[in-house]
Design an enzyme around this catalytic site. Sequence first.
Site, mmCIF file in Angstrom:
data_model
loop_
_atom_site.group_PDB
_atom_site.id
_atom_site.type_symbol
_atom_site.label_atom_id
_atom_site.label_comp_id
_atom_site.label_asym_id
_atom_site.label_seq_id
_atom_site.Cartn_x
_atom_site.Cartn_y
_atom_site.Cartn_z
ATOM 1 N N TYR A 142 -5.524 74.236 2.673
ATOM 2 C CA TYR A 142 -6.752 74.007 1.888
ATOM 3 C C TYR A 142 -7.051 72.518 1.740
ATOM 4 O O TYR A 142 -8.198 72.127 1.631
ATOM 5 C CB TYR A 142 -6.597 74.590 0.478
ATOM 6 C CG TYR A 142 -6.974 76.039 0.323
ATOM 7 C CD1 TYR A 142 -6.348 77.023 1.075
ATOM 8 C CD2 TYR A 142 -7.944 76.429 -0.600
ATOM 9 C CE1 TYR A 142 -6.672 78.357 0.909
ATOM 10 C CE2 TYR A 142 -8.277 77.757 -0.768
ATOM 11 C CZ TYR A 142 -7.641 78.718 -0.007
ATOM 12 O OH TYR A 142 -7.969 80.029 -0.178
ATOM 13 N N ASP A 219 3.422 88.482 7.328
ATOM 14 C CA ASP A 219 2.873 89.703 7.948
ATOM 15 C C ASP A 219 3.590 90.941 7.420
ATOM 16 O O ASP A 219 2.968 91.945 7.057
ATOM 17 C CB ASP A 219 2.904 89.622 9.491
ATOM 18 C CG ASP A 219 4.219 89.101 10.049
ATOM 19 O OD1 ASP A 219 5.101 88.694 9.262
ATOM 20 O OD2 ASP A 219 4.377 89.096 11.290
ATOM 21 N N ASP A 243 -3.534 83.271 -1.507
ATOM 22 C CA ASP A 243 -4.935 83.688 -1.643
ATOM 23 C C ASP A 243 -5.128 85.066 -1.037
ATOM 24 O O ASP A 243 -5.706 85.966 -1.657
ATOM 25 C CB ASP A 243 -5.836 82.653 -0.943
ATOM 26 C CG ASP A 243 -7.294 83.034 -1.034
ATOM 27 O OD1 ASP A 243 -7.742 83.377 -2.149
ATOM 28 O OD2 ASP A 243 -8.000 82.998 -0.006
ATOM 29 N N ASP A 247 -5.609 89.143 -3.104
ATOM 30 C CA ASP A 247 -6.710 90.112 -2.943
ATOM 31 C C ASP A 247 -6.155 91.451 -2.469
ATOM 32 O O ASP A 247 -6.580 92.512 -2.918
ATOM 33 C CB ASP A 247 -7.739 89.612 -1.908
ATOM 34 C CG ASP A 247 -8.854 88.796 -2.545
ATOM 35 O OD1 ASP A 247 -8.579 88.094 -3.543
ATOM 36 O OD2 ASP A 247 -10.007 88.857 -2.054
HETATM 37 C C1 IPM Z 1 -9.454 82.154 -5.293
HETATM 38 C C2 IPM Z 1 -10.729 81.936 -4.514
HETATM 39 C C3 IPM Z 1 -10.813 80.462 -4.146
HETATM 40 C C4 IPM Z 1 -9.642 80.153 -3.249
HETATM 41 C C5 IPM Z 1 -12.137 80.026 -3.488
HETATM 42 C C6 IPM Z 1 -13.326 80.375 -4.336
HETATM 43 C C7 IPM Z 1 -12.120 78.570 -3.157
HETATM 44 O O1 IPM Z 1 -10.805 82.769 -3.422
HETATM 45 O O2 IPM Z 1 -9.270 81.508 -6.321
HETATM 46 O O3 IPM Z 1 -8.656 82.995 -4.873
HETATM 47 O O4 IPM Z 1 -9.671 80.421 -2.041
HETATM 48 O O5 IPM Z 1 -8.656 79.608 -3.763
HETATM 49 MN MN MN Z 2 -9.179 84.243 -3.272
#
Ligand code: IPM
Ligand code: MN
Length: 358
Positions: A142, A219, A243, A247
Amino acid sequence: MVMKIAVLPGDGIGPEILVQSLKVLKAIKLKFGHKILISKGLIGAESIKKTGLPITQETINICKGSDTILLGAVGDPLYDKDPQRKIRPEQGLLELRRILGLYGNLRPIKSYNKLLKVSPIKQSVIKNVNLVIFRELTSGIYFGKKGRSQEEAYDTCTYKKDIIKQIAIKAFETARQRKKQITLVDKANVLETSRLWRETVKEIAQKNKDIKVDYIFIDNACMQIILNPRQFDILLTDNMFGDILSDEASVITGSLGLLPSVSFGDHYSLYEPVHGSFPQAKGKNIANPLGSILSVSLMLENFGLKKESFCIQRAVNESIKLGLTTQDINTKKHCKTSEVGEFLFNYILNINKCEYQV
Ligand code: IPM
Ligand code: MN
Protein backbone atom coordinates in the site's frame (compact mmCIF):
# COMPACT_ATOMS: atom_id res chain seq x y z
CA MET A 1 -15.57 11.27 31.64
CA VAL A 2 -14.99 13.93 28.97
CA MET A 3 -14.27 12.52 25.52
CA LYS A 4 -13.31 14.54 22.47
CA ILE A 5 -14.18 12.64 19.31
CA ALA A 6 -13.29 13.57 15.75
CA VAL A 7 -16.07 12.42 13.44
CA LEU A 8 -15.25 11.91 9.76
CA PRO A 9 -18.41 10.81 7.92
CA GLY A 10 -16.78 10.55 4.46
CA ASP A 11 -18.59 9.07 1.49
CA GLY A 12 -21.48 6.82 0.45
CA ILE A 13 -23.27 5.32 3.44
CA GLY A 14 -20.61 6.70 5.82
CA PRO A 15 -22.64 9.73 6.95
CA GLU A 16 -25.93 7.86 7.50
CA ILE A 17 -24.43 5.03 9.53
CA LEU A 18 -22.50 7.52 11.65
CA VAL A 19 -25.76 9.31 12.49
CA GLN A 20 -26.87 6.04 14.11
CA SER A 21 -23.58 5.60 15.95
CA LEU A 22 -23.87 9.11 17.33
CA LYS A 23 -27.44 8.31 18.43
CA VAL A 24 -26.10 5.32 20.36
CA LEU A 25 -23.32 7.46 21.84
CA LYS A 26 -25.94 9.98 22.92
CA ALA A 27 -27.82 7.23 24.76
CA ILE A 28 -24.59 6.24 26.54
CA LYS A 29 -23.89 9.87 27.39
CA LEU A 30 -27.40 10.37 28.83
CA LYS A 31 -27.34 7.10 30.77
CA PHE A 32 -23.87 7.38 32.26
CA GLY A 33 -23.45 11.15 32.43
CA HIS A 34 -20.37 11.47 30.24
CA LYS A 35 -19.47 14.55 28.31
CA ILE A 36 -18.83 13.89 24.64
CA LEU A 37 -17.51 16.64 22.41
CA ILE A 38 -17.77 16.08 18.67
CA SER A 39 -15.74 17.85 15.96
CA LYS A 40 -16.56 16.99 12.36
CA GLY A 41 -14.00 16.81 9.57
CA LEU A 42 -13.93 16.14 5.83
CA ILE A 43 -12.33 13.09 4.20
CA GLY A 44 -12.50 11.18 0.91
CA ALA A 45 -14.59 12.23 -2.09
CA GLU A 46 -16.54 14.67 0.08
CA SER A 47 -13.31 16.42 0.91
CA ILE A 48 -12.18 16.44 -2.74
CA LYS A 49 -15.49 18.00 -3.72
CA LYS A 50 -15.18 20.81 -1.19
CA THR A 51 -11.42 21.40 -1.00
CA GLY A 52 -9.78 19.65 -3.95
CA LEU A 53 -7.90 17.32 -1.57
CA PRO A 54 -8.86 13.89 -0.12
CA ILE A 55 -7.74 15.11 3.31
CA THR A 56 -6.77 18.58 4.53
CA GLN A 57 -4.53 19.88 7.28
CA GLU A 58 -7.69 21.08 8.99
CA THR A 59 -9.04 17.51 9.26
CA ILE A 60 -5.66 16.23 10.43
CA ASN A 61 -5.58 18.92 13.13
CA ILE A 62 -9.10 18.02 14.26
CA CYS A 63 -7.99 14.36 14.57
CA LYS A 64 -4.78 15.22 16.41
CA GLY A 65 -6.72 17.45 18.80
CA SER A 66 -9.21 14.71 19.73
CA ASP A 67 -9.01 11.68 22.02
CA THR A 68 -10.06 9.39 19.21
CA ILE A 69 -11.58 9.28 15.73
CA LEU A 70 -14.77 7.79 14.33
CA LEU A 71 -14.78 7.27 10.58
CA GLY A 72 -17.69 6.39 8.27
CA ALA A 73 -16.29 5.25 4.91
CA VAL A 74 -14.35 6.53 1.92
CA GLY A 75 -14.73 5.76 -1.77
CA ASP A 76 -16.80 6.87 -4.74
CA PRO A 77 -17.57 5.09 -8.04
CA LEU A 78 -16.77 8.30 -9.91
CA TYR A 79 -13.10 7.63 -9.20
CA ASP A 80 -13.23 3.83 -9.52
CA LYS A 81 -14.56 4.20 -13.07
CA ASP A 82 -11.69 6.47 -14.03
CA PRO A 83 -8.24 4.95 -13.33
CA GLN A 84 -6.57 8.04 -14.82
CA ARG A 85 -7.47 10.22 -11.84
CA LYS A 86 -4.48 11.24 -9.78
CA ILE A 87 -6.44 12.41 -6.74
CA ARG A 88 -8.55 9.65 -5.19
CA PRO A 89 -10.77 9.43 -2.05
CA GLU A 90 -8.87 6.46 -0.56
CA GLN A 91 -5.69 8.54 -0.40
CA GLY A 92 -7.35 10.54 2.39
CA LEU A 93 -7.67 7.49 4.62
CA LEU A 94 -4.22 6.14 3.74
CA GLU A 95 -2.68 9.56 4.49
CA LEU A 96 -4.48 9.71 7.80
CA ARG A 97 -3.27 6.23 8.77
CA ARG A 98 0.28 7.21 7.83
CA ILE A 99 0.34 10.64 9.49
CA LEU A 100 -1.19 9.39 12.73
CA GLY A 101 1.06 6.31 12.77
CA LEU A 102 -1.87 3.88 12.91
CA TYR A 103 0.30 0.83 12.31
CA GLY A 104 -2.12 -1.83 13.46
CA ASN A 105 -5.66 -2.74 12.59
CA LEU A 106 -7.70 -5.16 14.62
CA ARG A 107 -10.80 -6.78 13.14
CA PRO A 108 -12.79 -9.15 15.37
CA ILE A 109 -14.85 -11.81 13.59
CA LYS A 110 -17.60 -13.42 15.70
CA SER A 111 -20.55 -15.50 14.64
CA TYR A 112 -23.97 -14.78 16.14
CA ASN A 113 -26.17 -17.82 16.77
CA LYS A 114 -29.22 -16.02 15.42
CA LEU A 115 -27.42 -15.25 12.16
CA LEU A 116 -25.87 -18.65 11.43
CA LYS A 117 -28.47 -19.27 8.74
CA VAL A 118 -27.73 -15.95 7.00
CA SER A 119 -24.23 -17.03 6.04
CA PRO A 120 -23.88 -19.22 2.93
CA ILE A 121 -21.40 -21.35 4.90
CA LYS A 122 -22.67 -24.42 6.81
CA GLN A 123 -23.88 -23.61 10.33
CA SER A 124 -21.81 -26.44 11.83
CA VAL A 125 -18.67 -24.79 10.43
CA ILE A 126 -19.29 -21.23 11.61
CA LYS A 127 -20.91 -21.82 15.01
CA ASN A 128 -18.90 -20.24 17.86
CA VAL A 129 -16.29 -18.62 15.66
CA ASN A 130 -14.40 -15.96 17.58
CA LEU A 131 -11.20 -14.79 15.93
CA VAL A 132 -9.30 -11.57 15.40
CA ILE A 133 -7.42 -10.37 12.36
CA PHE A 134 -4.34 -8.30 13.18
CA ARG A 135 -3.48 -6.39 10.03
CA GLU A 136 -0.36 -4.25 9.59
CA LEU A 137 -1.63 -0.91 8.29
CA THR A 138 1.05 1.61 7.33
CA SER A 139 3.56 -0.37 5.27
CA GLY A 140 3.76 -3.03 2.60
CA ILE A 141 2.47 -2.75 -0.95
CA TYR A 142 0.00 0.00 0.00
CA PHE A 143 2.81 2.40 0.86
CA GLY A 144 5.80 1.18 -1.18
CA LYS A 145 7.25 2.90 -4.21
CA LYS A 146 4.85 2.86 -7.13
CA GLY A 147 4.90 4.11 -10.66
CA ARG A 148 3.81 3.62 -14.20
CA SER A 149 4.71 4.38 -17.77
CA GLN A 150 2.53 3.80 -20.81
CA GLU A 151 3.16 0.05 -20.91
CA GLU A 152 4.22 -0.81 -17.37
CA ALA A 153 3.21 -0.25 -13.78
CA TYR A 154 4.62 -1.33 -10.45
CA ASP A 155 3.82 -1.30 -6.72
CA THR A 156 6.56 -2.38 -4.37
CA CYS A 157 6.04 -4.25 -1.16
CA THR A 158 8.59 -3.19 1.44
CA TYR A 159 8.75 -4.13 5.11
CA LYS A 160 11.18 -3.04 7.79
CA LYS A 161 11.87 -5.41 10.65
CA ASP A 162 10.90 -2.78 13.24
CA ILE A 163 7.50 -2.32 11.64
CA ILE A 164 6.82 -6.07 11.73
CA LYS A 165 8.03 -6.27 15.33
CA GLN A 166 5.77 -3.42 16.40
CA ILE A 167 2.53 -5.06 15.24
CA ALA A 168 3.67 -8.59 16.13
CA ILE A 169 4.32 -7.57 19.75
CA LYS A 170 0.77 -6.16 19.97
CA ALA A 171 -0.55 -9.46 18.63
CA PHE A 172 1.43 -11.39 21.27
CA GLU A 173 0.07 -9.12 24.02
CA THR A 174 -3.48 -9.69 22.82
CA ALA A 175 -2.87 -13.44 22.47
CA ARG A 176 -1.98 -13.56 26.15
CA GLN A 177 -5.45 -12.24 26.99
CA ARG A 178 -7.12 -14.69 24.60
CA LYS A 179 -6.30 -18.29 23.64
CA LYS A 180 -2.51 -17.82 23.54
CA GLN A 181 -2.44 -18.76 19.90
CA ILE A 182 -1.23 -16.80 16.86
CA THR A 183 -1.24 -17.78 13.20
CA LEU A 184 1.06 -15.79 10.95
CA VAL A 185 -0.38 -15.55 7.45
CA ASP A 186 2.18 -14.93 4.71
CA LYS A 187 3.57 -16.13 1.39
CA ALA A 188 7.02 -17.10 2.62
CA ASN A 189 7.42 -19.71 -0.14
CA VAL A 190 7.58 -16.86 -2.67
CA LEU A 191 7.99 -13.41 -1.10
CA GLU A 192 11.10 -11.99 0.54
CA THR A 193 9.00 -9.70 2.76
CA SER A 194 7.09 -12.73 4.02
CA ARG A 195 10.36 -14.45 4.92
CA LEU A 196 11.29 -11.39 6.98
CA TRP A 197 7.88 -11.56 8.68
CA ARG A 198 8.45 -15.22 9.54
CA GLU A 199 11.96 -14.66 10.81
CA THR A 200 10.86 -11.72 12.98
CA VAL A 201 7.80 -13.46 14.40
CA LYS A 202 9.90 -16.57 15.14
CA GLU A 203 12.33 -14.44 17.13
CA ILE A 204 9.50 -12.96 19.19
CA ALA A 205 7.97 -16.43 19.63
CA GLN A 206 11.30 -17.65 21.08
CA LYS A 207 10.97 -15.07 23.85
CA ASN A 208 7.25 -15.73 24.41
CA LYS A 209 7.08 -19.49 24.69
CA ASP A 210 3.66 -19.40 26.38
CA ILE A 211 2.12 -18.39 23.03
CA LYS A 212 1.66 -21.08 20.40
CA VAL A 213 2.59 -19.80 16.95
CA ASP A 214 1.62 -21.38 13.63
CA TYR A 215 2.57 -20.34 10.12
CA ILE A 216 0.32 -20.59 7.10
CA PHE A 217 0.45 -19.39 3.50
CA ILE A 218 -2.15 -16.84 2.46
CA ASP A 219 -3.66 -19.03 -0.27
CA ASN A 220 -4.17 -21.87 2.19
CA ALA A 221 -5.46 -19.42 4.85
CA CYS A 222 -8.14 -18.22 2.43
CA MET A 223 -9.33 -21.80 2.14
CA GLN A 224 -8.94 -22.76 5.81
CA ILE A 225 -10.88 -19.74 7.08
CA ILE A 226 -13.95 -21.00 5.22
CA LEU A 227 -13.34 -24.74 5.80
CA ASN A 228 -12.58 -24.58 9.50
CA PRO A 229 -12.52 -21.07 10.98
CA ARG A 230 -12.58 -22.31 14.59
CA GLN A 231 -8.95 -23.47 14.27
CA PHE A 232 -7.89 -19.79 14.37
CA ASP A 233 -7.75 -17.29 17.20
CA ILE A 234 -5.40 -14.47 16.12
CA LEU A 235 -4.46 -14.13 12.47
CA LEU A 236 -1.45 -11.86 12.15
CA THR A 237 -0.69 -10.60 8.67
CA ASP A 238 0.53 -7.82 6.40
CA ASN A 239 -1.42 -4.91 4.98
CA MET A 240 -2.66 -6.39 1.72
CA PHE A 241 -3.30 -9.94 2.95
CA GLY A 242 -5.19 -8.53 5.94
CA ASP A 243 -7.39 -6.41 3.71
CA ILE A 244 -8.39 -9.38 1.58
CA LEU A 245 -8.72 -11.88 4.40
CA SER A 246 -11.02 -9.63 6.46
CA ASP A 247 -13.58 -9.21 3.68
CA GLU A 248 -13.53 -12.96 3.17
CA ALA A 249 -13.90 -13.65 6.90
CA SER A 250 -16.95 -11.40 7.04
CA VAL A 251 -18.92 -14.13 5.23
CA ILE A 252 -18.70 -16.13 8.47
CA THR A 253 -20.67 -13.48 10.38
CA GLY A 254 -23.36 -13.21 7.72
CA SER A 255 -22.58 -9.69 6.53
CA LEU A 256 -19.67 -7.35 5.99
CA GLY A 257 -22.00 -4.74 7.48
CA LEU A 258 -21.53 -6.24 10.94
CA LEU A 259 -17.78 -5.93 11.32
CA PRO A 260 -16.17 -3.29 13.53
CA SER A 261 -12.51 -2.35 13.53
CA VAL A 262 -9.96 -0.28 15.36
CA SER A 263 -6.77 1.12 13.89
CA PHE A 264 -4.17 1.94 16.50
CA GLY A 265 -0.73 3.43 16.91
CA ASP A 266 1.31 4.68 19.84
CA HIS A 267 -0.56 8.01 20.03
CA TYR A 268 -3.85 7.82 18.17
CA SER A 269 -6.74 5.48 17.45
CA LEU A 270 -9.41 5.37 14.78
CA TYR A 271 -12.63 3.35 14.81
CA GLU A 272 -14.44 2.41 11.63
CA PRO A 273 -16.59 -0.36 10.21
CA VAL A 274 -14.78 -2.78 7.89
CA HIS A 275 -17.29 -2.23 5.09
CA GLY A 276 -16.72 0.42 2.48
CA SER A 277 -18.86 3.28 1.20
CA PHE A 278 -21.46 0.97 -0.46
CA PRO A 279 -22.51 3.67 -2.98
CA GLN A 280 -25.49 1.66 -4.26
CA ALA A 281 -27.15 2.06 -0.86
CA LYS A 282 -26.30 5.71 -0.29
CA GLY A 283 -29.22 7.79 0.97
CA LYS A 284 -31.63 4.83 0.92
CA ASN A 285 -31.69 4.24 4.67
CA ILE A 286 -30.99 0.52 4.14
CA ALA A 287 -27.32 0.15 5.16
CA ASN A 288 -26.42 -1.86 8.24
CA PRO A 289 -25.24 0.51 10.99
CA LEU A 290 -24.04 -2.28 13.32
CA GLY A 291 -20.43 -2.38 12.05
CA SER A 292 -20.05 1.26 13.00
CA ILE A 293 -22.03 0.91 16.25
CA LEU A 294 -19.92 -2.08 17.33
CA SER A 295 -16.85 0.03 16.55
CA VAL A 296 -18.18 2.56 19.07
CA SER A 297 -18.52 -0.27 21.58
CA LEU A 298 -14.89 -1.27 20.93
CA MET A 299 -13.88 2.37 21.38
CA LEU A 300 -15.58 2.65 24.78
CA GLU A 301 -14.02 -0.64 25.90
CA ASN A 302 -10.55 0.58 24.95
CA PHE A 303 -11.17 3.78 26.90
CA GLY A 304 -11.87 1.67 29.98
CA LEU A 305 -15.65 2.21 29.84
CA LYS A 306 -16.49 -1.49 30.12
CA LYS A 307 -20.10 -1.14 31.27
CA GLU A 308 -20.88 1.34 28.54
CA SER A 309 -19.32 -0.95 25.96
CA PHE A 310 -21.27 -4.01 27.22
CA CYS A 311 -24.43 -1.96 27.16
CA ILE A 312 -24.06 -1.41 23.42
CA GLN A 313 -23.19 -5.06 22.84
CA ARG A 314 -26.28 -6.15 24.75
CA ALA A 315 -28.45 -3.79 22.77
CA VAL A 316 -26.97 -5.08 19.50
CA ASN A 317 -27.45 -8.72 20.60
CA GLU A 318 -31.06 -7.91 21.42
CA SER A 319 -31.71 -6.25 18.05
CA ILE A 320 -30.29 -9.31 16.31
CA LYS A 321 -32.32 -11.66 18.53
CA LEU A 322 -35.53 -9.77 17.79
CA GLY A 323 -34.74 -9.45 14.09
CA LEU A 324 -34.72 -5.67 14.30
CA THR A 325 -32.00 -5.52 11.69
CA THR A 326 -31.38 -4.33 8.15
CA GLN A 327 -32.00 -6.30 4.96
CA ASP A 328 -28.47 -7.68 4.58
CA ILE A 329 -29.01 -9.94 7.61
CA ASN A 330 -32.80 -10.06 7.64
CA THR A 331 -34.62 -11.37 4.63
CA LYS A 332 -38.04 -11.20 6.27
CA LYS A 333 -39.41 -8.07 7.88
CA HIS A 334 -36.35 -5.89 7.98
CA CYS A 335 -35.77 -2.48 9.49
CA LYS A 336 -34.42 0.73 8.05
CA THR A 337 -30.97 1.97 9.12
CA SER A 338 -32.54 4.69 11.28
CA GLU A 339 -34.98 2.26 12.93
CA VAL A 340 -32.10 0.07 14.10
CA GLY A 341 -30.46 3.15 15.64
CA GLU A 342 -33.74 4.21 17.24
CA PHE A 343 -34.27 0.78 18.79
CA LEU A 344 -30.72 0.70 20.20
CA PHE A 345 -31.09 4.24 21.59
CA ASN A 346 -34.27 3.35 23.48
CA TYR A 347 -33.00 -0.04 24.58
CA ILE A 348 -29.83 1.43 26.09
CA LEU A 349 -31.76 4.11 27.94
CA ASN A 350 -34.14 1.54 29.40
CA ILE A 351 -31.93 -1.36 30.49
CA ASN A 352 -31.08 -1.53 34.14
CA LYS A 353 -27.98 -3.67 34.15
CA CYS A 354 -25.06 -3.47 31.77
CA GLU A 355 -23.05 -6.42 33.00
CA TYR A 356 -21.76 -8.56 30.21
CA GLN A 357 -23.78 -11.59 29.23
CA VAL A 358 -23.02 -13.69 26.23
C1 IPM B 1 -10.24 -1.16 4.37
C2 IPM B 1 -10.50 -0.52 3.03
C3 IPM B 1 -9.33 0.41 2.71
C4 IPM B 1 -8.10 -0.45 2.60
C5 IPM B 1 -9.51 1.28 1.45
C6 IPM B 1 -10.76 2.10 1.51
C7 IPM B 1 -8.31 2.14 1.22
O1 IPM B 1 -10.73 -1.45 2.05
O2 IPM B 1 -10.06 -0.44 5.35
O3 IPM B 1 -10.24 -2.39 4.43
O4 IPM B 1 -7.84 -1.08 1.56
O5 IPM B 1 -7.34 -0.50 3.58
MN1 MN C 1 -10.82 -3.53 2.77
